[in-house]
Design a protein around this motif. Structure first.
Motif, PDB file in Angstrom:
ATOM      1  N   ALA A 243       4.473  -5.034  -7.805  1.00 45.21           N
ATOM      2  CA  ALA A 243       5.623  -5.808  -7.349  1.00 45.21           C
ATOM      3  C   ALA A 243       5.156  -7.205  -6.939  1.00 45.21           C
ATOM      4  O   ALA A 243       4.041  -7.373  -6.446  1.00 45.21           O
ATOM      5  CB  ALA A 243       6.289  -5.099  -6.169  1.00 45.21           C
ATOM      6  N   VAL A 246       2.859  -8.699  -3.496  1.00 41.52           N
ATOM      7  CA  VAL A 246       2.139  -7.614  -2.837  1.00 41.52           C
ATOM      8  C   VAL A 246       0.658  -7.742  -3.154  1.00 41.52           C
ATOM      9  O   VAL A 246       0.279  -8.073  -4.266  1.00 41.52           O
ATOM     10  CB  VAL A 246       2.672  -6.247  -3.303  1.00 41.52           C
ATOM     11  CG1 VAL A 246       1.820  -5.120  -2.745  1.00 41.52           C
ATOM     12  CG2 VAL A 246       4.112  -6.087  -2.868  1.00 41.52           C
ATOM     13  N   ASP A 247      -0.161  -7.504  -2.166  1.00 39.50           N
ATOM     14  CA  ASP A 247      -1.597  -7.566  -2.363  1.00 39.50           C
ATOM     15  C   ASP A 247      -2.067  -6.323  -3.100  1.00 39.50           C
ATOM     16  O   ASP A 247      -1.294  -5.436  -3.410  1.00 39.50           O
ATOM     17  CB  ASP A 247      -2.289  -7.686  -1.018  1.00 39.50           C
ATOM     18  CG  ASP A 247      -1.337  -7.378   0.108  1.00 39.50           C
ATOM     19  OD1 ASP A 247      -1.059  -8.288   0.879  1.00 39.50           O
ATOM     20  OD2 ASP A 247      -0.826  -6.234   0.177  1.00 39.50           O
ATOM     21  N   LEU A 249      -3.904  -2.814  -4.242  1.00 37.95           N
ATOM     22  CA  LEU A 249      -3.970  -1.450  -3.728  1.00 37.95           C
ATOM     23  C   LEU A 249      -5.377  -1.167  -3.212  1.00 37.95           C
ATOM     24  O   LEU A 249      -6.342  -1.818  -3.608  1.00 37.95           O
ATOM     25  CB  LEU A 249      -3.641  -0.475  -4.861  1.00 37.95           C
ATOM     26  CG  LEU A 249      -2.190  -0.474  -5.340  1.00 37.95           C
ATOM     27  CD1 LEU A 249      -2.091   0.179  -6.715  1.00 37.95           C
ATOM     28  CD2 LEU A 249      -1.317   0.281  -4.349  1.00 37.95           C
TER      29      LEU A 249
ATOM     30  N   ARG B  47       4.097 -10.749   7.989  1.00 40.68           N
ATOM     31  CA  ARG B  47       5.154  -9.822   7.533  1.00 40.68           C
ATOM     32  C   ARG B  47       6.118  -9.495   8.666  1.00 40.68           C
ATOM     33  O   ARG B  47       7.313  -9.344   8.423  1.00 40.68           O
ATOM     34  CB  ARG B  47       4.508  -8.548   6.977  1.00 40.68           C
ATOM     35  CG  ARG B  47       3.795  -8.882   5.695  1.00 40.68           C
ATOM     36  CD  ARG B  47       3.553  -7.761   4.750  1.00 40.68           C
ATOM     37  NE  ARG B  47       3.077  -8.392   3.517  1.00 40.68           N
ATOM     38  CZ  ARG B  47       2.051  -7.998   2.791  1.00 40.68           C
ATOM     39  NH1 ARG B  47       1.394  -6.905   3.114  1.00 40.68           N
ATOM     40  NH2 ARG B  47       1.701  -8.647   1.703  1.00 40.68           N
ATOM     41  N   ARG B 138       2.340   1.339   1.886  1.00 39.97           N
ATOM     42  CA  ARG B 138       1.617   0.284   1.165  1.00 39.97           C
ATOM     43  C   ARG B 138       1.770   0.482  -0.346  1.00 39.97           C
ATOM     44  O   ARG B 138       2.054  -0.454  -1.094  1.00 39.97           O
ATOM     45  CB  ARG B 138       0.138   0.324   1.552  1.00 39.97           C
ATOM     46  CG  ARG B 138      -0.683  -0.730   0.855  1.00 39.97           C
ATOM     47  CD  ARG B 138      -2.161  -0.641   1.223  1.00 39.97           C
ATOM     48  NE  ARG B 138      -2.922  -1.633   0.469  1.00 39.97           N
ATOM     49  CZ  ARG B 138      -4.235  -1.716   0.467  1.00 39.97           C
ATOM     50  NH1 ARG B 138      -4.969  -0.878   1.191  1.00 39.97           N
ATOM     51  NH2 ARG B 138      -4.849  -2.628  -0.253  1.00 39.97           N
ATOM     52  N   ALA B 141       5.347  -0.290  -1.555  1.00 46.14           N
ATOM     53  CA  ALA B 141       5.607  -1.730  -1.705  1.00 46.14           C
ATOM     54  C   ALA B 141       4.939  -2.275  -2.962  1.00 46.14           C
ATOM     55  O   ALA B 141       5.545  -3.031  -3.722  1.00 46.14           O
ATOM     56  CB  ALA B 141       5.107  -2.476  -0.470  1.00 46.14           C
ATOM     57  N   MET B 167      -0.595  -2.219   5.881  1.00 48.21           N
ATOM     58  CA  MET B 167      -0.729  -3.677   5.744  1.00 48.21           C
ATOM     59  C   MET B 167       0.621  -4.351   5.996  1.00 48.21           C
ATOM     60  O   MET B 167       0.972  -5.340   5.346  1.00 48.21           O
ATOM     61  CB  MET B 167      -1.256  -4.052   4.362  1.00 48.21           C
ATOM     62  CG  MET B 167      -2.405  -3.199   3.916  1.00 48.21           C
ATOM     63  SD  MET B 167      -4.040  -3.984   3.948  1.00 48.21           S
ATOM     64  CE  MET B 167      -3.778  -5.469   3.044  1.00 48.21           C
ATOM     65  N   ASN B 169       3.529  -3.204   5.378  1.00 46.78           N
ATOM     66  CA  ASN B 169       4.605  -2.900   4.429  1.00 46.78           C
ATOM     67  C   ASN B 169       5.672  -1.965   4.989  1.00 46.78           C
ATOM     68  O   ASN B 169       6.752  -1.868   4.401  1.00 46.78           O
ATOM     69  CB  ASN B 169       4.009  -2.372   3.127  1.00 46.78           C
ATOM     70  CG  ASN B 169       3.351  -3.485   2.333  1.00 46.78           C
ATOM     71  OD1 ASN B 169       4.011  -4.461   1.988  1.00 46.78           O
ATOM     72  ND2 ASN B 169       2.057  -3.385   2.089  1.00 46.78           N
ATOM     73  N   ARG B 172       8.578  -4.091   5.459  1.00 48.46           N
ATOM     74  CA  ARG B 172       9.231  -4.664   4.278  1.00 48.46           C
ATOM     75  C   ARG B 172      10.030  -3.626   3.500  1.00 48.46           C
ATOM     76  O   ARG B 172      11.052  -3.958   2.921  1.00 48.46           O
ATOM     77  CB  ARG B 172       8.192  -5.211   3.306  1.00 48.46           C
ATOM     78  CG  ARG B 172       7.209  -6.153   3.905  1.00 48.46           C
ATOM     79  CD  ARG B 172       6.094  -6.401   2.902  1.00 48.46           C
ATOM     80  NE  ARG B 172       6.358  -7.559   2.081  1.00 48.46           N
ATOM     81  CZ  ARG B 172       5.672  -7.877   0.994  1.00 48.46           C
ATOM     82  NH1 ARG B 172       4.706  -7.071   0.568  1.00 48.46           N
ATOM     83  NH2 ARG B 172       5.951  -8.946   0.309  1.00 48.46           N
TER      84      ARG B 172
END
Lengths: 265, 265
Positions: A243, A246-247, A249, B47, B138, B141, B167, B169, B172
């Protein structure tokens, strides 16, 4: 049959292998200064017994040692039977899994032998976190990866924490160290492997488009990722579509997705 | 603009929200006894600032507060600037991320609203481990899941450890609690969702064969798995094909694989 020996004395020198486990990964008295292989809990102890590592001894509460009796039938090692309290005193903390086994390390198989029989492999660079490394081995075992090759900056899969997080799968999935990096990856290409580097770089292709009969997935640590040298040594760059905004995984999670995709082809 | 306030006194009552963070998830003085929302590190603090949660204050070392200046331009809250030593004294341990923000909790959106706008959802039962829950958010997201519905036995996504492992998420990805279990899942079917239970049961179909335009993946904790009631409420049982003799994957990892498969369709 393992020899069952009641242990009642916390200072019994026969229990020395089990002492102070929170620092047991450093053993200056052992070859290379590396600790013994330590398995915690019946599941992992069973995997250690089934592995090629030379088991030295077990230590457990009566119930757990009884549970393991069938596995110990052909294993001529001492099994020390102790109370949970004595175990905690020896080990240095309370072990809720109730049983431990220790084994000597053993030489790892040569990389060439791991590669020879494999169809899918994982190749790691800079995976220094013991929990991530253990989780990656767990995922490799579950999703049918035939072996793991370790490049520079990887931690030791036989560290106690890695063994535990892997649920003992570091004892089942063959691994070996690539001595010359990244030149040593040539052995993969010589054996018909496509080297696929997992990277978020924009020129990478979605994982699902990866083709190739024999694939080695090249994975770097989350954060820094793969070095340019490693990326240059790959045949193709692949990515997990993510997405926007998003950083990355976690490396073990990304690996699991890649392993899943490879297993399904 | 946030108001920058030097903090030099560890007993300053304005820092009370940041005290003793290792136990800050229990706050008998707050509604429901639940702690504030705590964000650690610049990524997660950003965030939190971008979320709908009403931020109360920040506490950070000068360098981190400076980094966040653009994010704080429109945020009229106090930002306490302190040394790392003072932060450690207040918080109760050394924080290597150097900045914290706290916010009030806010009502979660109704399940019906989360479902209305979604195409892929995760539905959890019995995911009580904070780290697994955070990791799952995480992954949700990263892989484009539109929302998470929580059934019985799930822990609180806004616990400090879940926020950190996710993180940020959890701040979010919309989530809400299914009040009546499993009957409340009816809202999914009413909105055209197929409910797909992830389970290793032999009558399940491989994940890759799952069809359906709108899918809600139903996930249970590793170990016990989904209850029979939850399995009965699903439209289809799906599984991740695994190597023989291997136990289940971690729930967040299994979820990631399912999310990846759904995202790619």
């Amino acid at each position: 049959m393992a020899q069952l020996i009641p242990a009642n004395d916390r200072s019994d020198p026969r229990l020395d292998d089990f002492r102070a486990l929170s620092t047991a990964d450093r053993r200056p008295d052992r070859p290379g200064g590396r600790g013994l292989v330590i398995a915690e809990g019946t599941v992992v102890v069973r995997r250690l017994l089934a592995s090629g590592y030379p088991v030295r001894a077990l230590l457990g509460v009566p119930r757990r040692i009884e549970e393991l009796a069938p596995d110990l039938a052909d294993v001529p090692v001492p099994a020390y039977v102790a109370s949970a309290e004595l175990m905690a005193e020896v080990v240095g903390f309370h072990l809720n899994r109730g049983v431990l086994a220790v084994a000597d390390r053993a030489p790892q198989p040569p990389v060439a032998r791991i590669v020879a029989g494999a169809r899918t492999l994982a190749v790691l660079e800079g995976v220094g976190d013991h929990e991530n490394l253990g989780a990656l081995f767990r995922n490799a075992a579950a999703l049918g990866i035939d072996g793991v090759l370790l490049g520079p900056g990887c931690s030791d899969p036989l560290y106690r924490r890695s063994v535990r997080v892997s649920m003992g799968n570091v004892l089942r999935v063959p691994f070996g160290t690539v001595e010359s990096w990244p030149d040593g990856l040539k052995v993969l290409r010589d054996n018909g492997f496509k080297i696929a580097a997992l990277t978020p770089r924009p020129d990478s292709v979605p994982l699902g488009e990866l083709r190739g009969e024999k694939v080695a997935v090249l994975l770097g640590a989350e954060g820094p990722g793969l070095t340019d040298a490693a990326l240059d040594a790959a045949d193709v760059a692949i990515r997990i579509p993510m997405a926007p905004g998003v950083d990355s995984l976690n490396v073990a999670t990304a690996a699991a997705i890649a392993f899943y995709e490879l297993a399904g082809r």
